[in-house]
Design a protein around this motif. Structure first.
Motif, PDB file in Angstrom:
ATOM      1  N   SER C  43       0.830  -1.201   0.000  1.00 30.91           N
ATOM      2  CA  SER C  43       0.000   0.000   0.000  1.00 30.91           C
ATOM      3  C   SER C  43       0.863   1.249   0.000  1.00 30.91           C
ATOM      4  CB  SER C  43      -0.916   0.011   1.225  1.00 30.91           C
ATOM      5  OG  SER C  43      -1.808  -1.065   1.154  1.00 30.91           O
ATOM      6  N   GLN C  85      -7.381   0.997  -0.663  1.00 30.86           N
ATOM      7  CA  GLN C  85      -7.679  -0.216   0.095  1.00 30.86           C
ATOM      8  C   GLN C  85      -8.788   0.018   1.109  1.00 30.86           C
ATOM      9  OE1 GLN C  85      -4.334  -1.792   2.263  1.00 30.86           O
ATOM     10  NE2 GLN C  85      -5.387  -3.683   2.738  1.00 30.86           N
ATOM     11  N   ASP C 168      -6.031  -1.524  -4.968  1.00 33.46           N
ATOM     12  CA  ASP C 168      -5.461  -2.034  -3.724  1.00 33.46           C
ATOM     13  C   ASP C 168      -6.500  -2.932  -3.063  1.00 33.46           C
ATOM     14  OD1 ASP C 168      -3.954  -2.551  -1.545  1.00 33.46           O
ATOM     15  OD2 ASP C 168      -3.603  -0.462  -0.977  1.00 33.46           O
ATOM     16  N   GLU C 169      -6.329  -4.204  -3.213  1.00 30.21           N
ATOM     17  CA  GLU C 169      -7.254  -5.205  -2.700  1.00 30.21           C
ATOM     18  C   GLU C 169      -8.703  -4.871  -3.016  1.00 30.21           C
ATOM     19  OE1 GLU C 169      -6.516  -6.983   0.974  1.00 30.21           O
ATOM     20  OE2 GLU C 169      -4.515  -6.149   1.156  1.00 30.21           O
TER      21      GLU C 169
END
Ligand SMILES: Nc1ncnc2c1ncn2[C@@H]1O[C@H](COP(=O)(O)OP(=O)(O)OP(=O)(O)O)[C@@H](O)[C@H]1O
Ligand SMILES: Nc1ncnc2c1ncn2[C@@H]1O[C@H](COP(=O)(O)OP(=O)(O)OP(=O)(O)O)[C@@H](O)[C@H]1O
Ligand SMILES: [Mg+2]
Ligand SMILES: [Mg+2]
Lengths: 367, 341, 513, 341
Positions: C43, C85, C168-169
């Motif tokens: 991240s 995220q 991000d995820e």
């Protein structure tokens, strides 16, 4: 009585300090009171006041003992006349005061009393009231609209009265502490006299000055006075305190008492039952105060208003005489506001602005 | 269970600049306090006398009590604007009990405290139960309590032997010495309110930092939702906080009444701002970044010292405000500036 | 030449070196996966690329030209968009969906022009349609579900005309179906020549869509692989720096006595009633698509919302009117949204870990801080939580480590039932394995486990018995041996109560071994 | 592309209970307002006269201006406690310019507005740049501004032809009629401050809801971090908000000076609480749940109407506070109770 004392204090006040209006006031007062203080009799009650009237009292603030006693004075007098008084409290907010005046006019009240405030904020409303035939009597402000009766407790004389006593007591020289805050018409007027006083007595020097007005004025003054006492710890380094507002005087007095510095004397302005008690405590440093009786002020104001409603002539200016109350003039037993007059010459003027029919009106409504 | 450890210890030494910044964040406020004391004691030899120090402490005792209450409400993430009016109510209540009803000391102490707790409950009901936002809910309660205490006394302050407002003669009671002792007395040559304050600050500090309940107050304020899901009865703790805030305000009111010997109406109003200011300054003490009672105490001391010292220096009260504000900003700037890059 | 190239990138937070000379690149039309255990620095790397953080050292090249980002808008100007995220850090909660989807129109830049509310809604609708989603445009974002929020972010990124999109995820809060939707969007973007950075802990996904992957470990990019030329085992080994022993489901023995039972609990949000029971030592999985009402049900069982019904623990009826009652009765709950409700982000690790069982650290009302600290140290060890110290603030931990704390805090508390709501969301394979081990370990101690998830493969891996939920109701029930992903999916999408009855019949006919 | 609906729109028809609750959440405050008006107009026939309505509106014009400023600071997620003192400063400044320096209208209007903007910048510097929390940062500024304006006038209020505080005779200037018109004049038989207020409310409403900048204010306050990441220069917008807050407070100060014809020291103090209360009540209007100018306006109207109506009903001012507080709680309870289960 009031006619004797007033000119006396006027003469002694330094010329440059006394605003012209005050002198004028004094002169008119003389006329007014002789004219109005006529004997009581069973004169006929004018039709205009012979019914329950609705009176509005527009106040700048109503906290503090002075205001409370003033309000009960108003209520008592109006009640005696069979009317009803409605208190509009602006809580120190001048624009609110102007709003309240407007509201009262909209309400169609029979008469308006104004306590404190400033002309610029209120003139418009006052003029409107007069146009609509609602008479107005003011107390302690600078409204000078034609047709309005303005009564005042004469802040200049109040300040001078107590300062003069102080000057005598300290023999014209010494170190004094001054408690003051601006922003309030009466305090600003009293300050004018104080500045003049300092000039008049060059040997009197101000060593400390503090003060602020809040809802907790007495305690704040107490804390600040403590700091001053700590700064001047030697006995005799301070001779007197001038506290031209009783909330100041109360705080200062307590600070001095608790510090055991009884040699410092307090000179105040205003008087209430509570103040009387404090002054009468043994060895109280608060020795002198200059004051008018707030209830009395209220009574005179209401009576002028009723005279106006009844269509009688009233003066445009009337100044109540302040009295200087020295603790030494009071007896040892506790005195209340009601019986200060028995001990202090010139205290109160219960017959000011009294028309012959008023007794009848009071009697009628008192049953 | 197999142990799985992938954590790597980070280097513990920060560089010099970092450390200076950290130092100021932690001690900025205290440094400012020290500086103020230094200046005052240099310009005035009377400043650091025993008498003056106890005077200062006595003068802040009332504000400190109020500020502790405010601190509690802040800890649970709330805010209590009604403390000032609660002080007024308690002051008037103890005055009325003494003067109008000639009650005994115990009653005079208990009734205002119970009233304070009740106000706290009302606040909690409004904020916790009805869910009105704290600022506005407690503002409303402030109005109400102000109205109630003024209506009760008809706007009069209450003092020994006063004429009764309803005109029924003179009030029977007085401010008894045992009561006045709370505000004016001395023990071992220390003013009683100072002892009271210091003891309470110490106890509250212990309570908040070393007991389970104290921790739960902080957790409730940290994240209400997460705390609740961890089994913390958050609404109960929020209620406690408001009740405690009310009780401390009432205690402040009692001390105030005892100090001035009057049941002064509206006397508590000015205490709100100073109490909040003290609690907020407290955030920055020791870089705590959260409400804490030692910080609050130091905040109150700073405010008290400024008033005392500046009065001694004969600075007019309005100019004092400038300095007070300036020092507030200065002390806090040290703490907050560069906090987050 | 790569479109985006990162060379020798370094970044530290105070004393902590998070990125240590990272090299990385993305080609146009490529999905480049970024892998690594929790706290590896993924991240952080993408936050630097999106202009959120400033780099300490190294260079970033776009089309061979060096760029310096000092703010997110710099990065946006250079054509880099990010789907963050933590979805909540990308959205304005008190504004409407429409406004959030069209945020860029308001903010300025090349798309900026004054638009009417009507036009704005049209655009928002279009954009959501592009990611195959419909959401009430007037709804405030704070009232949206997690997956809706994720799709809003996605819609915005896709609409931004970026050359590089960072995910991000993204699939953590999405269901399989939504994931499929996302993938079809990604395929389309690929076709348009857009390069993408894709962070995920899910290997299958990466296999499915990524061309290349960079593996990060401890702040370093340790390897770059072509997806097709590397095995999952190899990747996991590189990530962890050691072999992972993944446990397959093996039949577990547990007692016959029911440790926890709920009887007709009315779940307020779904308006449905739920009954189920768990035996001591049994792991019961509750499978369902996103939006099936699992979280609502879990919340209701734990007393978060005031549900009505009957709770029995060890056969004794208990009242669960609030989470506190639930905790006292012996329930533990690891909620889905950890930042919001799992941990106290502004408090430190130690305080978080000791919170539910604070009583154990308390004598006569006073907290034994030494004991608390010792216990925290031990748990940090056991759970492999990466933190500088037990006194570190939670907000400085990476997502996966926060999740470990969120679970770890219950381990001091002597509960008889543990409820997990999507416990593996956002945690790496190693940590996931740890979590599974933890859960199995708890079950082996005789605890009852309720495991709510939309990751069906996880249930196949650890659950002894699986309940399937659709639309707030349980539609199917099966033992692990009987379960297949296909059957789970059928029940989760179309299953109904009739099927369950059928299943019961079939079970009894089969004599239920 | 196939459309797949994951949002699962909730059933559009909520059940009756739900709808009632929703209705109250949206219209509770307005309902309360309607009820208040109904009661007052039934008990007092003077209440709904044209004269009285314009009076009420005029009486709230100053508070509304202050409250709009407060609303701006709240929109960006901040808080401005210094507005009251800014009002005082502006009031005194315009008074001084008129009375002490006999300046022209334009100067008398511009200087206070510039001062207001400057105070806003100071606030922004302290809150945005130094990162001192808004409550305490603006509290400090409040102290400072209060001190400055009192020091400047040496504590005196400023009125036409006053004796100069330094004793140099009488002040040369007066409150010129063109200036007084701002506070006391009428256009088309509507008080000028009412026109000013309505126009400003309308403009601010348009600005906040229909311009890019307006939305950016909301975005900044909604989620500073998200706004920053989307490229909003959040610190710049926070700065703007404080500057706007200062300018509106200054404008309020000018209207106040014109209304009372005095540069009254500390005149702004009481406006802070009412301004904040109005802005907070505004949250609940139409169930907005966030600061908004129409809500703020309605909040100010509620406060103004209560004061006017209760005064007309001869309720003592302190008992008015009880009712004011009670109605605040009542109106908000309708809105907030059951908001989130
Ligand atoms: N603002 C910060 N201050 C201090 N440390 C930080 C900060 N942000 C991240 N870290 C640390 O940097 C490391 C890397 O964090 P990062 O969020 O990049 O990990 P990640 O690879 O994304 O992990 P995950 O898979 O859990 O999301 C972690 O150890 C984290 O604790
Ligand atoms: N704020 C809300 N108000 C009303 N209904 C909601 C709200 N949030 C979610 N729902 C509805 O509740 C049901 C369950 O939602 P949710 O997505 O939380 O379920 P879930 O099975 O736990 O899925 P997830 O995998 O995301 O946890 C869905 O029908 C959803 O649309
Ligand atoms: Mg991450
Ligand atoms: Mg869920």
């Amino acid at each position: 009585a009031c006619t004797d004392q007033q000119p006396a204090s006027q003469e002694e006040a330094p010329e440059e300090a006394v605003a012209e209006e005050s002198t004028e006031a004094a002169e008119e007062t003389e006329e007014a009171s002789t004219e109005q203080t006529s004997q009581a009799g069973d004169a006929e009650i004018p039709a205009a006041v012979d019914k329950p009237l609705k009176i509005a009292a527009i106040m700048e603030f109503s906290t503090g003992t002075f205001a409370s006693q003033y309000v009960s004075g108003l209520e008592a007098q109006v009640e005696k006349f069979g009317g009803e008084v409605q208190i509009y409290n602006a809580n120190n907010d001048l624009s609110q005061m102007a709003n309240h005046l407007q509201t009262a006019i909209n309400q169609g009240v029979d008469g308006i009393l104004i306590d404190h405030g400033r002309a610029e904020a209120l003139n418009q409303g006052v003029e409107e009231a007069l146009e609509k035939g609602i008479p107005v009597v003011t107390f302690d402000n600078d409204i000078t609209v034609d047709g309005v009766t303005a009564i005042s407790q004469d802040d200049y004389s109040l300040a001078w009265g107590t300062l003069k006593q102080m000057a005598q007591d300290i023999d014209g020289e010494g170190n004094i502490v001054y408690v003051w805050a601006g922003g309030f018409t009466p305090l600003e007027r009293r300050n004018v006299i104080y500045e003049a006083f300092l000039e008049h007595y060059p040997n009197v020097s101000e060593v400390a000055r503090f003060g602020s007005v809040s809802n907790n004025t007495a305690l704040d003054s107490q804390n600040q006075m403590e700091a001053v006492l700590k700064k001047y710890p030697e006995e005799g380094s301070i001779d007197a305190v001038f506290a031209p507002y009783d909330e100041f005087a109360k705080g200062v007095t307590r600070a001095i008492q608790q510090a055991g510095r009884d040699e410092i004397k307090v000179y105040g302005i205003d008087l209430s039952d509570e103040d009387l008690q404090i002054m009468q405590e043994e060895n109280s440093p608060w020795v002198t105060t200059a004051a008018t009786d707030p209830a009395e002020v209220a009574g005179v104001q209401v009576r002028f208003l009723y005279q106006k409603i009844a269509g009688e002539e009233t003066p445009s200016i009337y100044a109540l005489d302040p009295s200087v109350v020295n603790v030494s003039d009071l007896p040892d037993e506790p005195v209340t506001m009601a019986d200060v007059g028995q001990h202090i010459e010139g205290w109160g003027s219960p017959n000011a602005a009294r028309s012959p029919w008023m007794d009848a009106l009071e009697a009628k409504n008192g049953q | 269970m197999k142990q799985l450890n992938i954590s790597s210890d980070y280097p513990q030494q920060a560089d010099l600049k970092e450390r200076i910044v950290n130092f100021f964040m932690k001690f900025g406020t205290l440094l400012a306090l020290a500086l103020i004391i230094l200046i005052f004691s240099l310009t005035n030899e009377q400043f650091l006398t025993y008498g003056n120090i106890t005077d200062i402490l006595r003068s802040i005792s009332i504000v400190t009590l109020v500020a502790i209450g405010v601190t509690f409400s802040m800890i649970v993430g709330g805010f209590d604007l009604s403390v000032g009016s609660t002080v007024s109510l308690a002051t008037v209540a103890s005055g009325a009990l003494l003067v109008w009803y000639s009650q005994e000391l115990l009653v005079v102490l208990l009734v205002p405290l119970v009233l304070g707790a009740l106000i706290g409950l009302i606040n909690a009901f409004i904020v916790v139960k009805i869910r009105i936002p704290d600022l506005i809910g407690t503002l409303a309660v402030m109005y109400i309590i102000n109205g109630v205490h003024l209506t009760y006394t008809k706007g009069y302050s209450i003092y020994s032997n006063m004429p009764m407002p309803d005109g029924s003669g003179t009030a029977p009671g007085i401010f008894i010495p045992a009561f006045q002792f709370i505000g004016q007395g001395r023990l071992f040559n220390i003013p009683f309110p100072v002892i009271l304050m210091v003891v309470i600050v110490a106890l509250v500090h212990l309570f908040l930092n070393y007991t389970r309940a104290g921790r739960l107050f902080y957790m409730t304020g940290g994240n209400k939702e997460a705390a609740r899901l961890s089994g913390v009865p958050v609404n109960r703790y929020r209620t406690y906080a408001y009740v405690i805030s009310g009780v401390f305000a009432a205690l402040a009111g009692i001390v105030l009444a005892a100090r001035i010997g009057t049941g002064q109406v509206s006397a508590g109003d000015p205490l709100l701002m100073d109490g909040v200011a003290a609690a907020l300054i407290g955030y920055s003490v020791f870089g705590a970044g959260k409400p804490n009672v030692i910080g609050t105490f130091i905040g109150a001391i700073i405010i008290g010292i400024l008033l005392n010292g500046l009065t001694m220096m004969n600075v007019p009260y309005y100019a004092q405000d400038i300095i007070k504000g300036g020092i507030l900003v200065g002390a806090l700037a040290l703490t907050y500036f560069r906090k987050k890059e | 030449m790569s479109y985006l190239q990162v060379q020798q990138l370094t970044k530290s937070f105070g004393p902590v070196n998070v990125l240590k000379q990272v090299d990385f690149s993305v080609e146009p039309g490529e999905v480049h996966a970024l892998l690594g255990v929790n706290g590896a620095g993924k991240s952080t790397l993408v936050k630097i690329l999106s202009g959120d953080y400033e780099k300490d050292g190294g260079t970033i090249l776009i089309e061979g030209e060096e760029v310096h980002f000092t703010s997110p808008s710099d990065a946006q100007e250079k054509g880099i968009a990010i789907v963050v995220q933590e979805v909540d850090t990308g959205l304005i909660p008190n504004l409407s969906v429409a406004e959030n989807v069209t945020l860029d129109l308001t903010v300025g830049g090349k798309n900026s022009r004054p638009i009417s509310w009507k036009k704005r809604k049209l655009i928002a609708e279009e954009r959501l349609a592009k990611v195959q989603t419909q959401i009430q445009l007037n709804r405030l974002v704070e009232d949206c579900t997690l997956s809706q929020k994720q799709m809003i972010l996605l819609a915005r990124a896709v609409a931004s005309d970026a050359k590089i999109i960072i995910f991000d995820e993204p699939t953590a809060p999405l269901s399989d179906q939504e994931t499929k939707q996302l993938f079809s969007v990604i395929e389309e973007l690929k076709a348009q020549g857009i390069g993408m950075i894709y962070i995920s802990h899910r290997m299958q996904e990466i296999k499915q869509i990524a061309e290349r992957m960079t593996i990060m470990r401890d702040g370093k990019a340790v390897a770059v692989y072509e997806t097709d030329s590397v095995s999952t085992e190899e990747v996991v080994k590189t990530m962890l720096g050691k072999q992972l022993h993944k446990a397959d489901y093996h039949h577990r023995d547990f007692s016959e006595e029911t440790v926890f039972e709920i009887d007709h609990i009315a779940v307020p949000e779904t308006g449905k009633q739920i009954s189920l029971s768990v035996r001591a030592g049994e792991i019961v999985g509750i499978a369902g698509l996103v939006g099936a009402g699992k979280s609502e049900t879990a919340n209701a069982i734990f007393g978060v919302t005031n549900a009505k019904g009957k709770w029995l623990i060890n056969g004794k009826e208990v009242k669960v009117k609030s989470p506190r009652h639930a905790v006292q009765a012996g329930l533990s709950f690891i909620p889905e949204e950890r930042r919001k409700s799992g941990v106290l982000i502004e408090s430190n690790v130690q305080e978080n870990l000791s919170l539910p069982a604070l009583k154990h650290f308390t004598t006569a009302g006073f907290i034994n801080r030494k004991k608390e600290h010792q216990s925290a140290l031990q748990q940090i060890q056991e759970l492999g939580i990466i933190t500088s110290s037990p006194k570190a603030l939670m907000k400085h931990l990476s997502g996966g480590n926060q999740q470990k704390v969120s679970i770890g805090k219950w381990l001091n508390h002597d509960s008889s039932v543990f409820m997990f709501d999507e416990p593996t969301k956002g945690i790496d394979v190693g940590a996931k394995n740890d979590v599974f081990r933890l859960i199995t370990h708890l079950a082996d101690q005789g605890k009852g486990i309720l495991y709510f998830t939309s990751e069906f493969d996880e249930l196949l891996q650890i659950a002894d018995r699986i309940l399937v939920m659709a639309d707030g109701e349980i539609t199917d029930e099966m033992l692990n041996q009987e379960a297949t992903e296909a059957r789970l999916m059928t029940a989760a999408t179309g299953g109904n109560a009739v099927e369950t009855a059928e299943y019961q019949q079939r079970l009894s006919a089969a004599g239920r071994s």
